[in-house]
Structures are given as C-alpha cells and as structure tokens.
Design an enzyme around this catalytic site. Structure first.
Site, PDB file in Angstrom:
ATOM      1  N   ALA A 163      -2.418   2.423   3.675  1.00  0.00           N
ATOM      2  CA  ALA A 163      -3.146   3.229   4.660  1.00  0.00           C
ATOM      3  C   ALA A 163      -4.552   2.702   4.909  1.00  0.00           C
ATOM      4  CB  ALA A 163      -3.211   4.683   4.194  1.00  0.00           C
ATOM      5  N   GLU A 164      -5.186   2.202   3.853  1.00  0.00           N
ATOM      6  CA  GLU A 164      -6.564   1.758   3.959  1.00  0.00           C
ATOM      7  C   GLU A 164      -6.715   0.386   4.617  1.00  0.00           C
ATOM      8  OE1 GLU A 164      -9.383   3.212   3.356  1.00  0.00           O
ATOM      9  OE2 GLU A 164      -8.687   5.064   2.420  1.00  0.00           O
ATOM     10  N   SER A 165      -5.894  -0.560   4.212  1.00  0.00           N
ATOM     11  CA  SER A 165      -6.105  -1.938   4.689  1.00  0.00           C
ATOM     12  C   SER A 165      -4.837  -2.664   5.086  1.00  0.00           C
ATOM     13  CB  SER A 165      -6.790  -2.755   3.591  1.00  0.00           C
ATOM     14  OG  SER A 165      -5.892  -2.945   2.490  1.00  0.00           O
TER      15      SER A 165
END
Length: 231
Positions: free
Chosen positions: A97-99
């Site tokens: 989700a982040e990167s």
C-alpha cells in the site's frame, strides 16, 4: 488526488487488456511533472511501481504486487516481523500500500522507501539510509509494533495511525473519517487477511554490552511459565 487529477495512459495497455485471450499484463505507474498518475504497460525507467494485472475473458479481475519484486524482501520481512511479533502478511500489505515494493519511492510529503518512513520516524529509529530495504523495513516494522502496542493490538487503529498519524486517531477515538485513511485501512486488512486466534505476546528485555535489547515472543518467560505450572 481526485479523479480530475488523474490521467491514465492506456496506449498499448488498452489493446492488450481488450483481447479476450489475455491472461496477464504488466503495468507500470509513475507521476508526471504535473503530478498526474500515469499507468502504462511500458516501463519509463527502473523507479516506477509495478503491478501484475490478471484478466479473464478480457476483463480485469484483480491486481496484485509483482511476485518477483516482492520475493527479494521476504527474508527481511520475516526476520523483523518475527523479532517484533507482527504478522508478516500485515507487513507485506503495508509495504504494498505504501510503495508497491519500490525501495526508491518518495512521496510529495517526504515519506521514503518501502514503508514510506517520514524523516522524523527514520531519525527516531536510527535509520541512516531510508532507501536501504533492510533499514527501512526494520524501522517500519518497529514503528508498526509500537502502534499496535499503543492501540491494544487493534490492527485497524494501528494502520490508521500509520497513515494519518496517532494524533488523528486519538482525536476521533477511532479510524479517522478521512476517505484516504479508511480506504487505506480497508485495503490492507483485506490483503493481509484475517488475524489468527488471539495470541499472547511477551515483551522481553535483554541487556548486551550495556545496551537494552527488546524483543517479542509468544513463548512465556521462565517465571511466567513456572506460575502457570503451579511451581
């Protein structure tokens, strides 16, 4: 970013996904100079996020991270997840989700690397190079562990705090009513799957060369085990 701010480039991608016999296509994404999101089946360079899109009868069915890109971090994730007593599946879902498993990712707010560490977080956890996968995951998992402890092992609140910050969570005493945060929590919890039956986690403090070392385990300390056995 709202829908008006998104520009999707389909070129060859549209043709590929429109073909009924297509089973899988590789999608690359990046931001153009104006900040618009660009999706394409052609790589711009080595820094963009990568997704594998699986299709059946010409329709897009689901998206998932590129398995080759994620596999190289498995051992690092498993190591730090075990040290801190965090589910590996949860860590992987956060990174996705982040990167999208891009170690060079950097947000407009300055978040860096695989787990998108903010500068203050990186400093707090002694990270010298936030773009180094091992350092980034070590600090990111440790930070996530701290949030889980802070919110009594409530993964949804911990994830909300990871995204919007602890201040927002404490203000609302729940997942903040921000669309981005609610979508973030929902996406990660679905990808990480349901939690196993409640497991008691013990915080063990050890000292080595005058330094305090904290680790988490599901094995009761000797004193606790002795009490349970009635010794």
């Amino acid at each position: 970013m709202n829908q008006k701010g998104i520009r999707i480039v389909f070129a060859a991608l549209a043709a590929a996904l429109a073909t009924p016999c297509v089973a899988q296509a590789q999608i690359y994404s990046w931001r153009d100079p104006a900040g618009n999101l660009v999706l394409s089946d052609h790589a711009k360079d080595s820094t963009q996020r990568t997704y594998a899109v699986v299709g059946t009868t010409g329709d897009i069915r689901s998206t998932r991270p590129n398995s080759k890109r994620t596999a190289v971090y498995d051992s690092i994730i498993d190591e730090h997840a075990q040290v801190h007593g965090v589910r590996p599946a949860l860590v992987r879902a956060v990174i996705q989700a982040e990167s999208a498993f891009n170690p060079a990712a950097r947000s407009v707010k300055g978040a860096m690397g695989l787990m998108q560490l903010m500068p203050a977080t990186a400093i707090a956890f002694g990270v010298a190079n936030p773009y180094d996968p091992a350092e980034n995951i070590r600090a990111g998992v440790a930070y996530l562990r701290g949030l889980l402890d802070r919110y009594s092992q409530n993964e949804e609140l911990a994830l909300a705090a990871y995204n919007a910050g602890p201040t927002a969570v404490e203000k609302y005493k729940a997942v903040p009513p921000y669309r981005e945060t609610r979508d973030y929590v929902s996406k990660i919890t679905k990808q990480a799957g349901s939690r196993p039956a409640p497991l008691k986690v013990y915080r063990v403090v050890e000292y080595k060369d005058g330094r305090e070392i904290v680790r988490y385990t599901n094995t009761p300390p000797p004193d606790d085990a002795a009490k349970k056995s009635g010794r």
